[in-house]
Design a protein around this motif. Structure first.
Motif, PDB file in Angstrom:
ATOM      1  N   ASP A  38       0.824  -1.209   0.000  1.00 47.64           N
ATOM      2  CA  ASP A  38       0.000   0.000   0.000  1.00 47.64           C
ATOM      3  C   ASP A  38       0.860   1.262   0.000  1.00 47.64           C
ATOM      4  O   ASP A  38       0.549   2.243  -0.691  1.00 47.64           O
ATOM      5  N   ALA A  39       1.919   1.244   0.783  1.00 46.55           N
ATOM      6  CA  ALA A  39       2.736   2.447   0.961  1.00 46.55           C
ATOM      7  C   ALA A  39       3.793   2.629  -0.121  1.00 46.55           C
ATOM      8  O   ALA A  39       4.080   3.757  -0.533  1.00 46.55           O
ATOM      9  N   GLU A  40       4.357   1.526  -0.601  1.00 45.69           N
ATOM     10  CA  GLU A  40       5.520   1.617  -1.483  1.00 45.69           C
ATOM     11  C   GLU A  40       5.327   0.962  -2.842  1.00 45.69           C
ATOM     12  O   GLU A  40       6.197   1.056  -3.702  1.00 45.69           O
ATOM     13  N   GLY A  41       4.216   0.279  -3.041  1.00 43.62           N
ATOM     14  CA  GLY A  41       3.987  -0.384  -4.313  1.00 43.62           C
ATOM     15  C   GLY A  41       4.342  -1.851  -4.249  1.00 43.62           C
ATOM     16  O   GLY A  41       5.115  -2.296  -3.390  1.00 43.62           O
ATOM     17  N   LEU A  42       3.797  -2.598  -5.188  1.00 41.85           N
ATOM     18  CA  LEU A  42       3.982  -4.046  -5.196  1.00 41.85           C
ATOM     19  C   LEU A  42       5.432  -4.443  -5.397  1.00 41.85           C
ATOM     20  O   LEU A  42       5.901  -5.440  -4.831  1.00 41.85           O
ATOM     21  N   ASP A  43       6.173  -3.673  -6.192  1.00 42.13           N
ATOM     22  CA  ASP A  43       7.567  -4.016  -6.456  1.00 42.13           C
ATOM     23  C   ASP A  43       8.423  -3.966  -5.196  1.00 42.13           C
ATOM     24  O   ASP A  43       9.504  -4.570  -5.149  1.00 42.13           O
ATOM     25  N   ALA A  44       7.965  -3.233  -4.192  1.00 42.64           N
ATOM     26  CA  ALA A  44       8.746  -3.110  -2.957  1.00 42.64           C
ATOM     27  C   ALA A  44       8.613  -4.335  -2.063  1.00 42.64           C
ATOM     28  O   ALA A  44       9.398  -4.513  -1.123  1.00 42.64           O
ATOM     29  N   ARG A  66      -9.800  -0.281  -4.995  1.00 45.13           N
ATOM     30  CA  ARG A  66      -9.308   1.078  -4.802  1.00 45.13           C
ATOM     31  C   ARG A  66      -8.495   1.213  -3.520  1.00 45.13           C
ATOM     32  O   ARG A  66      -7.554   2.011  -3.451  1.00 45.13           O
ATOM     33  N   ARG A  67      -8.865   0.441  -2.491  1.00 47.64           N
ATOM     34  CA  ARG A  67      -8.088   0.483  -1.255  1.00 47.64           C
ATOM     35  C   ARG A  67      -6.692  -0.092  -1.472  1.00 47.64           C
ATOM     36  O   ARG A  67      -5.718   0.373  -0.871  1.00 47.64           O
ATOM     37  N   HIS A  68      -6.606  -1.090  -2.323  1.00 49.07           N
ATOM     38  CA  HIS A  68      -5.325  -1.764  -2.581  1.00 49.07           C
ATOM     39  C   HIS A  68      -5.141  -1.893  -4.091  1.00 49.07           C
ATOM     40  O   HIS A  68      -5.327  -2.979  -4.658  1.00 49.07           O
ATOM     41  N   PRO A  69      -4.768  -0.811  -4.788  1.00 48.97           N
ATOM     42  CA  PRO A  69      -4.707  -0.832  -6.253  1.00 48.97           C
ATOM     43  C   PRO A  69      -3.766  -1.899  -6.821  1.00 48.97           C
ATOM     44  O   PRO A  69      -3.967  -2.366  -7.941  1.00 48.97           O
ATOM     45  N   TRP A  70      -2.771  -2.296  -6.062  1.00 53.06           N
ATOM     46  CA  TRP A  70      -1.810  -3.289  -6.540  1.00 53.06           C
ATOM     47  C   TRP A  70      -2.438  -4.672  -6.706  1.00 53.06           C
ATOM     48  O   TRP A  70      -1.879  -5.524  -7.401  1.00 53.06           O
ATOM     49  N   VAL A  71      -3.593  -4.907  -6.099  1.00 55.38           N
ATOM     50  CA  VAL A  71      -4.164  -6.250  -6.114  1.00 55.38           C
ATOM     51  C   VAL A  71      -4.495  -6.704  -7.537  1.00 55.38           C
ATOM     52  O   VAL A  71      -4.409  -7.894  -7.855  1.00 55.38           O
ATOM     53  N   VAL A  72      -4.859  -5.765  -8.415  1.00 54.04           N
ATOM     54  CA  VAL A  72      -5.200  -6.149  -9.788  1.00 54.04           C
ATOM     55  C   VAL A  72      -3.956  -6.326 -10.644  1.00 54.04           C
ATOM     56  O   VAL A  72      -4.063  -6.734 -11.809  1.00 54.04           O
ATOM     57  N   ARG A  73      -2.786  -6.019 -10.098  1.00 53.67           N
ATOM     58  CA  ARG A  73      -1.523  -6.203 -10.834  1.00 53.67           C
ATOM     59  C   ARG A  73      -0.996  -7.630 -10.694  1.00 53.67           C
ATOM     60  O   ARG A  73      -0.110  -8.040 -11.431  1.00 53.67           O
ATOM     61  N   ILE A  74      -1.521  -8.358  -9.740  1.00 55.86           N
ATOM     62  CA  ILE A  74      -1.066  -9.734  -9.528  1.00 55.86           C
ATOM     63  C   ILE A  74      -1.935 -10.649 -10.389  1.00 55.86           C
ATOM     64  O   ILE A  74      -3.151 -10.688 -10.228  1.00 55.86           O
ATOM     65  N   PRO A  75      -1.332 -11.376 -11.333  1.00 52.61           N
ATOM     66  CA  PRO A  75      -2.130 -12.214 -12.242  1.00 52.61           C
ATOM     67  C   PRO A  75      -2.927 -13.269 -11.483  1.00 52.61           C
ATOM     68  O   PRO A  75      -2.508 -13.772 -10.435  1.00 52.61           O
ATOM     69  N   LEU A  76      -4.094 -13.589 -12.023  1.00 53.86           N
ATOM     70  CA  LEU A  76      -4.891 -14.672 -11.461  1.00 53.86           C
ATOM     71  C   LEU A  76      -4.126 -15.977 -11.615  1.00 53.86           C
ATOM     72  O   LEU A  76      -3.531 -16.239 -12.656  1.00 53.86           O
ATOM     73  N   ASN A  77      -4.147 -16.791 -10.577  1.00 48.06           N
ATOM     74  CA  ASN A  77      -3.438 -18.068 -10.656  1.00 48.06           C
ATOM     75  C   ASN A  77      -4.373 -19.266 -10.497  1.00 48.06           C
ATOM     76  O   ASN A  77      -3.933 -20.376 -10.227  1.00 48.06           O
ATOM     77  N   GLY A  78      -5.655 -19.008 -10.656  1.00 49.37           N
ATOM     78  CA  GLY A  78      -6.611 -20.109 -10.556  1.00 49.37           C
ATOM     79  C   GLY A  78      -8.012 -19.598 -10.270  1.00 49.37           C
ATOM     80  O   GLY A  78      -8.254 -18.380 -10.220  1.00 49.37           O
ATOM     81  N   LEU A  79      -8.942 -20.522 -10.106  1.00 52.21           N
ATOM     82  CA  LEU A  79     -10.313 -20.173  -9.760  1.00 52.21           C
ATOM     83  C   LEU A  79     -10.405 -19.830  -8.277  1.00 52.21           C
ATOM     84  O   LEU A  79      -9.470 -20.116  -7.512  1.00 52.21           O
ATOM     85  N   PRO A  80     -11.489 -19.190  -7.831  1.00 53.62           N
ATOM     86  CA  PRO A  80     -11.593 -18.783  -6.423  1.00 53.62           C
ATOM     87  C   PRO A  80     -11.433 -19.971  -5.481  1.00 53.62           C
ATOM     88  O   PRO A  80     -12.238 -20.901  -5.507  1.00 53.62           O
ATOM     89  N   ILE A  81     -10.411 -19.919  -4.630  1.00 53.21           N
ATOM     90  CA  ILE A  81     -10.160 -21.027  -3.710  1.00 53.21           C
ATOM     91  C   ILE A  81      -9.750 -20.546  -2.328  1.00 53.21           C
ATOM     92  O   ILE A  81      -9.861 -21.287  -1.355  1.00 53.21           O
ATOM     93  N   MET A  82      -9.313 -19.285  -2.228  1.00 46.51           N
ATOM     94  CA  MET A  82      -8.908 -18.753  -0.938  1.00 46.51           C
ATOM     95  C   MET A  82     -10.158 -18.383  -0.125  1.00 46.51           C
ATOM     96  O   MET A  82     -11.238 -18.166  -0.692  1.00 46.51           O
TER      97      MET A  82
END
Length: 278
Positions: free
Chosen positions: A58-64, A146-162
């Motif tokens: 949230d503070a520094e971006g996903l790359d951090a 919108r609270r965590h914009p980086w979440v859509v940058r992580i590719p989907l790795n499967g169907l909903p299971i979490m």
């Protein structure tokens, strides 16, 4: 993701998890992976690790986000994280589920329009129709992105299971319980809505990044586009575009949710036609 997020799950040995083909991160999230050590509860927990990783993103971006950076956030050594998380990939999976959050912790919408603070029930509200329910669901999903914009940058790795993903899935299915749609069509509607929210969130994040990089205000950035088009595009070759520019579309400032409302309404209009067709 809090420390008690997986309360109620039983311990499962790594052999059992492997036999059921349950990935380590999934088993950990559901509380069915063997605890790293018996004896006193360690000071560091899976919940604290995931919470720290989300704060960094949230503070520094996903790359951090790295195991060492998360360890520093927690004031511990990187190796201590590996007692709970096998690798960064597993941590990212857990972060995604934490970012979407439990459905009951999301914002609520009273209908078309922006969400307001308040809980979203795990079950449709009394008297809530399918359209109001799916609208509420989509607005809450948008708020999480919108609270965590980086979440859509992580590719989907499967169907909903979490755990949280499954709760969102259940909530959307419950909204369509009385529609007469087949279970397969309900899944299609959910995929369409979730994909719309995710795609628009990604596009909006890209545009916001481009505006920041330009050094212009949003209105200046938008106004520069038709000016460049007018200079580059020959009206004789692009007559429809010329009419578009002349209409001053980019000179009028839209509300932050206008595009989302337009697209969501069109999707739900289509679902209504499907339901009415039986």
């Amino acid at each position: 993701m809090g420390d008690d997020a997986a309360a109620g799950g039983r311990d499962m040995t790594d052999t059992e998890a492997a036999a059921g083909s349950i990935p380590g991160g999934v088993a950990a999230a559901w509380g069915v992976r063997e605890r790293p050590h018996k004896g006193p509860k360690p000071a560091l927990s899976l919940g604290r690790i995931v919470d720290a990783a989300v704060r960094v993103a949230d503070a520094e971006g996903l790359d951090a986000v790295s195991m060492s950076r998360v360890a520093a956030e927690l004031g511990t050594a990187p190796m201590s994280l590996y007692r709970h998380v096998s690798a960064k990939e597993e941590l990212l999976t857990l972060m995604v589920d934490a970012a979407w959050g439990p459905v009951s912790d999301g914002p609520v919408s009273d209908g078309p329009g922006p969400v307001s603070d308040g809980p979203v029930s795990d079950e449709p509200a009394p008297g809530e129709g399918w359209r109001a329910g799916l609208s509420r669901w989509a607005w809450a999903l948008r708020a999480a992105a919108r609270r965590h914009p980086w979440v859509v940058r992580i590719p989907l790795n499967g169907l909903p299971i979490m755990p949280n993903e499954v709760a969102w899935f259940e909530n959307a299915l419950a909204c369509m319980a009385g529609t007469g749609l087949s279970e397969a069509r309900k899944a299609s509607v959910i995929m369409l809505l979730a994909g719309y929210v995710r795609t628009l969130a990604t596009t909006e994040a890209d545009i916001e990044a481009a505006i920041r990089a330009s050094g212009l205000t949003p209105s200046q950035w938008m106004a520069s586009y038709p000016r460049m088009l007018a200079e580059l595009a020959d009206p004789a070759r692009f007559p429809a575009l010329a009419r578009f520019i002349a209409a001053g579309v980019f000179e009028a400032e839209d509300g932050p949710d206008d595009e989302f409302i337009f697209g969501l309404d069109r999707i739900l209009d289509g679902v209504a036609v499907l339901i009415e067709a039986g």
